[in-house]
Scaffold this motif. Structure first.
Motif, mmCIF file in Angstrom:
data_model
loop_
_atom_site.group_PDB
_atom_site.id
_atom_site.type_symbol
_atom_site.label_atom_id
_atom_site.label_comp_id
_atom_site.label_asym_id
_atom_site.label_seq_id
_atom_site.Cartn_x
_atom_site.Cartn_y
_atom_site.Cartn_z
ATOM 1 N N VAL A 72 73.625 35.734 70.646
ATOM 2 C CA VAL A 72 72.279 35.896 71.212
ATOM 3 C C VAL A 72 71.412 36.766 70.306
ATOM 4 C CG1 VAL A 72 70.994 36.879 73.163
ATOM 5 C CG2 VAL A 72 73.035 35.512 73.576
ATOM 6 N N LEU A 73 72.001 37.828 69.763
ATOM 7 C CA LEU A 73 71.206 38.769 68.966
ATOM 8 C C LEU A 73 71.191 38.411 67.483
ATOM 9 C CD1 LEU A 73 72.346 42.100 70.639
ATOM 10 C CD2 LEU A 73 70.115 41.018 70.863
ATOM 11 N N GLY A 74 72.282 37.795 67.006
ATOM 12 C CA GLY A 74 72.367 37.461 65.589
ATOM 13 C C GLY A 74 72.491 38.669 64.686
ATOM 14 N N ASP A 75 72.940 39.775 65.256
ATOM 15 C CA ASP A 75 73.045 41.008 64.465
ATOM 16 C C ASP A 75 74.287 41.781 64.926
ATOM 17 O OD1 ASP A 75 71.385 43.130 62.710
ATOM 18 O OD2 ASP A 75 72.375 44.140 64.375
ATOM 19 N N GLY A 76 75.210 42.009 63.995
ATOM 20 C CA GLY A 76 76.488 42.631 64.346
ATOM 21 C C GLY A 76 76.353 44.041 64.891
ATOM 22 N N MET A 77 75.507 44.846 64.263
ATOM 23 C CA MET A 77 75.371 46.247 64.688
ATOM 24 C C MET A 77 74.784 46.338 66.097
ATOM 25 S SD MET A 77 76.696 48.039 62.394
ATOM 26 C CE MET A 77 76.188 49.676 62.844
ATOM 27 N N GLU A 78 73.758 45.521 66.319
ATOM 28 C CA GLU A 78 73.142 45.540 67.646
ATOM 29 C C GLU A 78 74.112 45.014 68.700
ATOM 30 O OE1 GLU A 78 68.642 45.406 68.238
ATOM 31 O OE2 GLU A 78 69.101 43.665 67.005
ATOM 32 N N ALA A 79 74.868 43.983 68.322
ATOM 33 C CA ALA A 79 75.850 43.431 69.257
ATOM 34 C C ALA A 79 76.896 44.494 69.611
ATOM 35 C CB ALA A 79 76.519 42.202 68.648
ATOM 36 N N GLU A 80 77.331 45.260 68.632
ATOM 37 C CA GLU A 80 78.305 46.333 68.889
ATOM 38 C C GLU A 80 77.738 47.359 69.864
ATOM 39 O OE1 GLU A 80 80.411 48.254 65.719
ATOM 40 O OE2 GLU A 80 80.308 46.497 64.433
ATOM 41 N N ASP A 81 76.488 47.765 69.616
ATOM 42 C CA ASP A 81 75.866 48.760 70.502
ATOM 43 C C ASP A 81 75.783 48.254 71.941
ATOM 44 O OD1 ASP A 81 75.592 50.423 68.377
ATOM 45 O OD2 ASP A 81 73.457 50.031 68.053
ATOM 46 N N VAL A 82 75.386 46.993 72.070
ATOM 47 C CA VAL A 82 75.231 46.411 73.405
ATOM 48 C C VAL A 82 76.575 46.365 74.128
ATOM 49 C CG1 VAL A 82 74.865 44.186 74.542
ATOM 50 C CG2 VAL A 82 73.127 45.077 73.001
ATOM 51 N N VAL A 83 77.614 45.930 73.431
ATOM 52 C CA VAL A 83 78.932 45.806 74.062
ATOM 53 C C VAL A 83 79.469 47.190 74.437
ATOM 54 C CG1 VAL A 83 81.329 45.117 73.669
ATOM 55 C CG2 VAL A 83 79.473 43.631 72.939
ATOM 56 N N GLN A 84 79.298 48.152 73.561
ATOM 57 C CA GLN A 84 79.789 49.500 73.878
ATOM 58 C C GLN A 84 79.070 50.050 75.113
ATOM 59 O OE1 GLN A 84 79.378 52.396 70.755
ATOM 60 N NE2 GLN A 84 80.583 53.929 71.852
ATOM 61 N N GLU A 85 77.761 49.848 75.174
ATOM 62 C CA GLU A 85 76.990 50.341 76.315
ATOM 63 C C GLU A 85 77.444 49.657 77.615
ATOM 64 O OE1 GLU A 85 74.859 52.634 76.903
ATOM 65 O OE2 GLU A 85 74.222 51.987 78.895
ATOM 66 N N ALA A 86 77.663 48.336 77.537
ATOM 67 C CA ALA A 86 78.109 47.603 78.730
ATOM 68 C C ALA A 86 79.469 48.111 79.202
ATOM 69 C CB ALA A 86 78.178 46.108 78.426
ATOM 70 N N MET A 87 80.375 48.352 78.266
ATOM 71 C CA MET A 87 81.705 48.822 78.650
ATOM 72 C C MET A 87 81.647 50.240 79.216
ATOM 73 S SD MET A 87 83.719 46.295 78.260
ATOM 74 C CE MET A 87 85.362 46.975 78.403
ATOM 75 N N VAL A 88 80.750 51.073 78.687
ATOM 76 C CA VAL A 88 80.581 52.422 79.250
ATOM 77 C C VAL A 88 80.143 52.318 80.717
ATOM 78 C CG1 VAL A 88 79.057 54.442 79.201
ATOM 79 C CG2 VAL A 88 80.176 53.691 77.119
ATOM 80 N N ARG A 89 79.220 51.389 80.974
ATOM 81 C CA ARG A 89 78.766 51.208 82.363
ATOM 82 C C ARG A 89 79.920 50.753 83.257
ATOM 83 N NH1 ARG A 89 72.648 48.686 82.117
ATOM 84 N NH2 ARG A 89 71.899 50.004 80.437
ATOM 85 N N LEU A 90 80.794 49.920 82.692
ATOM 86 C CA LEU A 90 81.949 49.472 83.484
ATOM 87 C C LEU A 90 82.877 50.645 83.802
ATOM 88 C CD1 LEU A 90 83.542 47.031 84.659
ATOM 89 C CD2 LEU A 90 84.828 47.015 82.531
ATOM 90 N N TRP A 91 83.167 51.481 82.792
ATOM 91 C CA TRP A 91 84.060 52.622 83.038
ATOM 92 C C TRP A 91 83.444 53.547 84.086
ATOM 93 C CZ3 TRP A 91 87.598 50.087 81.156
ATOM 94 C CH2 TRP A 91 87.700 49.681 79.840
ATOM 95 N N ARG A 92 82.124 53.706 84.036
ATOM 96 C CA ARG A 92 81.470 54.633 84.971
ATOM 97 C C ARG A 92 81.512 54.115 86.402
ATOM 98 N NH1 ARG A 92 77.001 56.432 81.038
ATOM 99 N NH2 ARG A 92 77.916 58.364 80.249
ATOM 100 N N ILE A 93 81.378 52.791 86.549
ATOM 101 C CA ILE A 93 81.289 52.230 87.897
ATOM 102 C C ILE A 93 82.684 52.001 88.505
ATOM 103 C CG2 ILE A 93 81.341 49.712 87.519
ATOM 104 C CD1 ILE A 93 78.774 49.576 89.217
ATOM 105 N N ALA A 94 83.719 52.130 87.677
ATOM 106 C CA ALA A 94 85.085 51.791 88.118
ATOM 107 C C ALA A 94 85.508 52.473 89.433
ATOM 108 C CB ALA A 94 86.081 52.120 87.009
ATOM 109 N N PRO A 95 85.297 53.781 89.620
ATOM 110 C CA PRO A 95 85.787 54.395 90.853
ATOM 111 C C PRO A 95 85.136 53.849 92.120
ATOM 112 C CG PRO A 95 85.239 56.071 89.209
ATOM 113 C CD PRO A 95 84.704 54.766 88.708
ATOM 114 N N GLU A 96 83.923 53.272 91.973
ATOM 115 C CA GLU A 96 83.216 52.758 93.157
ATOM 116 C C GLU A 96 83.380 51.249 93.325
ATOM 117 O OE1 GLU A 96 79.073 54.219 93.054
ATOM 118 O OE2 GLU A 96 79.799 55.306 91.303
ATOM 119 N N TRP A 97 84.008 50.616 92.364
ATOM 120 C CA TRP A 97 84.082 49.142 92.379
ATOM 121 C C TRP A 97 85.026 48.655 93.463
ATOM 122 C CZ3 TRP A 97 81.495 45.654 89.227
ATOM 123 C CH2 TRP A 97 81.880 44.321 89.385
ATOM 124 N N ARG A 98 84.554 47.654 94.197
ATOM 125 C CA ARG A 98 85.446 46.972 95.144
ATOM 126 C C ARG A 98 85.408 45.489 94.820
ATOM 127 N NH1 ARG A 98 83.193 49.311 100.796
ATOM 128 N NH2 ARG A 98 83.157 51.501 100.226
#
Lengths: 218, 123
Positions: free
Chosen positions: A69-95
């Motif tokens: 979608v982005l066509g740029d490796g660095m930006e893709a890395e940043d996006v994926v890292q940010e998404a995974m951080v959000r997942l780790w943060r929401i984990a205790p509340e996830w059902r």
């Protein structure tokens, strides 16, 4: 509704609707069973191995999507890292609910990509990113690299939503109902986006076809 | 007519090409950079909830919740009662260990009672 708000709304929907517990899947095959949600629950209880398994299975898919979608490796890395951080943060509340963990993550990534594409257009309209990783191009062979570059260039000619829909449907291999949840549109809109996107790709690729010289192997 | 067929062939070829590109892209996804995976795992470790002691709620759940704990309490009480005042058919183990005996006498006259505990007289 902005990208951030839609993602939060989906997150709230997941948190508010407790569903079947993972244990039920041990007795009979349950197509709605979300193995990622079971791993996320283990992570929320402090299991480090669960984080490794989740990261291994999800990061590669998300990175591939963001790259296309982005066509740029660095930006893709940043996006994926940010998404995974959000997942780790929401984990205790996830059902475990209606939305799967992967669907939620794809939606986060799609929204982050949309934000970056908008920002990119606002900053410099003529600044086109390099479409492929050069190291990989060497490994895969020149012609395959050319095909990848051609596909990437063609994808970048599409409007953002069409590009996301086409990548989700035809490269990530997701079903239309799941794409509808990710892009926060109806299933019919997804069908329209992918159809128009595919036609647009065909035209863009046809213009590159002769230059690439792979007419006889497609 | 010929022009229409030609256009249709061209459209079919274009779509076939697109499918071939998709197949290539699916077959060779971009490799995740090792540095990205490392950062993702570091974030996971930094944000990992603390797996501390399970606490009394955890023990309560481990013992089976309210039904499990209720059964356990009942069994414990019955065990203590049988230990303190065993029926005649059982040995008085507690008395032998503690060198004491517990005696209970029932002085009620069962003849005064019916099965319902009252003497019912009917004329």
């Amino acid at each position: 509704m902005g990208p951030g708000t839609t993602e939060k709304a989906l997150g709230r929907a997941c948190l508010a609707r407790p569903g079947r517990v993972a244990v039920s899947a041990m007795h009979e095959p349950d197509p709605s069973f979300d193995a990622d949600a079971a791993l996320l629950a283990r992570y929320a209880q402090g299991d480090p191995a669960a984080a490794r398994l989740l990261a291994t299975s999800l990061t590669s898919r998300l990175f591939a999507h963001a790259m296309r979608v982005l066509g740029d490796g660095m930006e893709a890395e940043d996006v994926v890292q940010e998404a995974m951080v959000r997942l780790w943060r929401i984990a205790p509340e996830w059902r475990t609910g209606e939305a799967k963990v992967s669907t939620w993550l794809y939606r986060v990534v799609a929204n982050l990509c949309t934000d970056r594409l908008r920002r990119r257009r606002a900053v410099a309209l003529d600044d086109v990113a390099e479409p492929a990783d050069p190291a990989q191009s060497v490994e895969q062979g020149l012609q395959q690299a050319a095909r990848h570059d051609a596909l990437q260039r063609a994808l970048e000619t599409l409007p953002d939503r069409q590009r996301q829909a086409v990548v989700l449907r035809h490269i990530d291999g997701l079903a239309n109902p799941e794409i509808a949840v990710i892009l926060d549109v109806g299933v019919e809109a997804v069908e329209s986006l992918t159809a128009r996107g595919k036609r647009g790709l065909a035209k863009a690729l046809a213009s590159q076809r002769d230059a690439l010289g792979f007419e006889d192997d497609g | 007519m010929h022009w229409g067929l030609k256009m249709m062939d061209r459209h079919t070829n274009e779509i076939t090409d697109v499918e071939a590109f998709f197949a290539d892209a699916r077959a060779t996804p971009p490799q995740v950079p090792a540095a990205l995976m490392q950062r993702v795992l570091e974030d996971a470790e930094a944000l990992r909830p603390y797996a501390g002691p399970i606490g009394w709620r955890g023990w309560f759940r481990l013992l089976g919740g309210a039904p499990g704990v209720g059964g356990l309490v009942t069994a414990t009480c019955v065990g203590i009662w049988l230990g303190v005042a065993p029926p005649n058919v059982l040995p008085d183990l507690a008395g032998e260990f503690l060198d004491t005996t517990a005696e209970f006498s029932d002085e009620s006259d069962p003849g005064d009672l019916t099965g319902f505990g009252w003497v019912l007289e009917e004329s």
